[in-house]
Design a protein around this motif. Structure first.
Motif, PDB file in Angstrom:
ATOM      1  N   TRP A  15       0.804  -1.226   0.000  1.00 13.54           N
ATOM      2  CA  TRP A  15       0.000   0.000   0.000  1.00 13.54           C
ATOM      3  C   TRP A  15       0.837   1.276   0.000  1.00 13.54           C
ATOM      4  O   TRP A  15       0.292   2.359  -0.086  1.00 13.54           O
ATOM      5  CB  TRP A  15      -1.011   0.023   1.144  1.00 13.54           C
ATOM      6  N   VAL A  16       2.178   1.172   0.058  1.00 11.05           N
ATOM      7  CA  VAL A  16       3.012   2.377  -0.048  1.00 11.05           C
ATOM      8  C   VAL A  16       3.678   2.481  -1.423  1.00 11.05           C
ATOM      9  O   VAL A  16       4.582   3.277  -1.629  1.00 11.05           O
ATOM     10  CB  VAL A  16       4.080   2.458   1.080  1.00 11.05           C
ATOM     11  N   ILE A  17       3.174   1.702  -2.357  1.00 12.36           N
ATOM     12  CA  ILE A  17       3.705   1.706  -3.722  1.00 12.36           C
ATOM     13  C   ILE A  17       2.909   2.699  -4.567  1.00 12.36           C
ATOM     14  O   ILE A  17       1.687   2.767  -4.484  1.00 12.36           O
ATOM     15  CB  ILE A  17       3.629   0.283  -4.329  1.00 12.36           C
ATOM     16  N   ASP A  18       3.632   3.487  -5.377  1.00  4.41           N
ATOM     17  CA  ASP A  18       2.960   4.505  -6.193  1.00  4.41           C
ATOM     18  C   ASP A  18       2.556   3.965  -7.560  1.00  4.41           C
ATOM     19  O   ASP A  18       2.716   2.778  -7.854  1.00  4.41           O
ATOM     20  CB  ASP A  18       3.825   5.767  -6.305  1.00  4.41           C
ATOM     21  N   HIS A  19       2.062   4.839  -8.408  1.00  9.76           N
ATOM     22  CA  HIS A  19       1.553   4.461  -9.729  1.00  9.76           C
ATOM     23  C   HIS A  19       2.642   3.960 -10.675  1.00  9.76           C
ATOM     24  O   HIS A  19       2.344   3.369 -11.703  1.00  9.76           O
ATOM     25  CB  HIS A  19       0.821   5.658 -10.365  1.00  9.76           C
ATOM     26  N   VAL A  20       3.898   4.168 -10.328  1.00  9.22           N
ATOM     27  CA  VAL A  20       5.010   3.698 -11.174  1.00  9.22           C
ATOM     28  C   VAL A  20       5.521   2.331 -10.704  1.00  9.22           C
ATOM     29  O   VAL A  20       6.328   1.709 -11.369  1.00  9.22           O
ATOM     30  CB  VAL A  20       6.162   4.734 -11.177  1.00  9.22           C
ATOM     31  N   GLY A  21       5.062   1.881  -9.542  1.00 11.10           N
ATOM     32  CA  GLY A  21       5.429   0.556  -9.057  1.00 11.10           C
ATOM     33  C   GLY A  21       6.532   0.520  -8.011  1.00 11.10           C
ATOM     34  O   GLY A  21       7.032  -0.559  -7.694  1.00 11.10           O
ATOM     35  N   HIS A  22       6.921   1.684  -7.487  1.00 15.95           N
ATOM     36  CA  HIS A  22       7.928   1.674  -6.416  1.00 15.95           C
ATOM     37  C   HIS A  22       7.434   2.506  -5.225  1.00 15.95           C
ATOM     38  O   HIS A  22       6.416   3.178  -5.303  1.00 15.95           O
ATOM     39  CB  HIS A  22       9.305   2.138  -6.909  1.00 15.95           C
ATOM     40  N   MET A  23       8.180   2.437  -4.119  1.00 17.50           N
ATOM     41  CA  MET A  23       7.762   3.118  -2.890  1.00 17.50           C
ATOM     42  C   MET A  23       7.599   4.614  -3.150  1.00 17.50           C
ATOM     43  O   MET A  23       8.453   5.251  -3.771  1.00 17.50           O
ATOM     44  CB  MET A  23       8.790   2.877  -1.781  1.00 17.50           C
ATOM     45  N   ASN A  24       6.505   5.185  -2.624  1.00 19.32           N
ATOM     46  CA  ASN A  24       6.220   6.604  -2.861  1.00 19.32           C
ATOM     47  C   ASN A  24       7.093   7.500  -1.979  1.00 19.32           C
ATOM     48  O   ASN A  24       7.622   7.084  -0.950  1.00 19.32           O
ATOM     49  CB  ASN A  24       4.731   6.910  -2.708  1.00 19.32           C
ATOM     50  N   VAL A  25       7.240   8.739  -2.406  1.00 15.32           N
ATOM     51  CA  VAL A  25       8.091   9.715  -1.726  1.00 15.32           C
ATOM     52  C   VAL A  25       7.630   9.934  -0.285  1.00 15.32           C
ATOM     53  O   VAL A  25       8.446  10.088   0.627  1.00 15.32           O
ATOM     54  CB  VAL A  25       8.123  11.040  -2.516  1.00 15.32           C
ATOM     55  N   GLN A  26       6.337   9.943  -0.057  1.00 15.47           N
ATOM     56  CA  GLN A  26       5.798  10.126   1.289  1.00 15.47           C
ATOM     57  C   GLN A  26       6.333   9.057   2.238  1.00 15.47           C
ATOM     58  O   GLN A  26       6.635   9.345   3.397  1.00 15.47           O
ATOM     59  CB  GLN A  26       4.276  10.079   1.230  1.00 15.47           C
ATOM     60  N   SER A  27       6.482   7.832   1.755  1.00 13.09           N
ATOM     61  CA  SER A  27       6.974   6.744   2.603  1.00 13.09           C
ATOM     62  C   SER A  27       8.453   6.899   2.929  1.00 13.09           C
ATOM     63  O   SER A  27       8.876   6.576   4.040  1.00 13.09           O
ATOM     64  CB  SER A  27       6.715   5.392   1.941  1.00 13.09           C
ATOM     65  N   TYR A  28       9.234   7.358   1.969  1.00 11.45           N
ATOM     66  CA  TYR A  28      10.647   7.636   2.270  1.00 11.45           C
ATOM     67  C   TYR A  28      10.728   8.685   3.384  1.00 11.45           C
ATOM     68  O   TYR A  28      11.439   8.516   4.358  1.00 11.45           O
ATOM     69  CB  TYR A  28      11.369   8.204   1.046  1.00 11.45           C
ATOM     70  N   THR A  29       9.982   9.771   3.198  1.00 11.08           N
ATOM     71  CA  THR A  29      10.036  10.886   4.146  1.00 11.08           C
ATOM     72  C   THR A  29       9.584  10.441   5.534  1.00 11.08           C
ATOM     73  O   THR A  29      10.214  10.798   6.538  1.00 11.08           O
ATOM     74  CB  THR A  29       9.182  12.055   3.637  1.00 11.08           C
ATOM     75  N   GLY A  30       8.523   9.666   5.615  1.00 18.77           N
ATOM     76  CA  GLY A  30       8.030   9.180   6.895  1.00 18.77           C
ATOM     77  C   GLY A  30       9.047   8.309   7.612  1.00 18.77           C
ATOM     78  O   GLY A  30       9.254   8.433   8.828  1.00 18.77           O
ATOM     79  N   ARG A  31       9.722   7.445   6.877  1.00 20.71           N
ATOM     80  CA  ARG A  31      10.732   6.573   7.479  1.00 20.71           C
ATOM     81  C   ARG A  31      11.942   7.379   7.943  1.00 20.71           C
ATOM     82  O   ARG A  31      12.499   7.120   9.017  1.00 20.71           O
ATOM     83  CB  ARG A  31      11.129   5.487   6.489  1.00 20.71           C
TER      84      ARG A  31
END
Length: 139
Positions: A15-31
């Motif tokens: 559920w943290v994967i974006d429309h391109v198929g990889h982890m979304n920027v929001q998830s990087y920032t949150g971690r």
């Protein structure tokens, strides 16, 4: 090479994967944000300490670099190193790695200020924090 400590360990859910198929920027920032709290606690700047002393931390500069795609099912860890400690600021670097391949996938460098939350202005870091930071940087 600066001293590093592990400040985060986790798993990438679909559920943290974006429309391109990889982890979304929001998830990087949150971690990276979660890693910051563990790092700052290591220096003595815990959430409880900050609340009790009417102090806070604000980001002055934040720079992210994405090196490799992160896909669902990846295991991640973040290691953090202190780069600089001044009177009212700290500069540190997070390095996110794929825990299986040990490849760097992203970095975030932050410059933060220590503030008085009532006066809304930067104030000197506590002596104990400076002492820990000095010993960290001396390694």
């Amino acid at each position: 090479m600066p001293r590093e400590i592990e400040t985060y360990r986790g798993f990438v859910y679909p559920w943290v994967i974006d429309h391109v198929g990889h982890m979304n920027v929001q998830s990087y920032t949150g971690r990276f944000d979660e890693a910051s709290w563990h790092f700052l606690a290591h220096l003595g700047l815990t959430p409880g300490f900050l609340k009790e002393n009417q102090r806070g931390l604000v980001a002055l500069d934040q720079r992210s670099q994405y090196k490799l795609e992160v896909l669902a099912g990846s295991l991640l860890d973040i290691r953090t190193s202190l780069l600089e400690a001044k009177t009212k600021t700290l500069r540190y670097l997070h390095t996110m790695r794929n825990s299986e391949s040990n490849e760097d996938v992203a970095t975030m460098e932050l410059l933060i200020a220590y503030i008085d939350t009532e006066a809304r202005k930067a104030v000197p870091l506590p002596d104990e924090v400076h002492a820990k930071a000095a010993s960290w940087l001396a390694v």
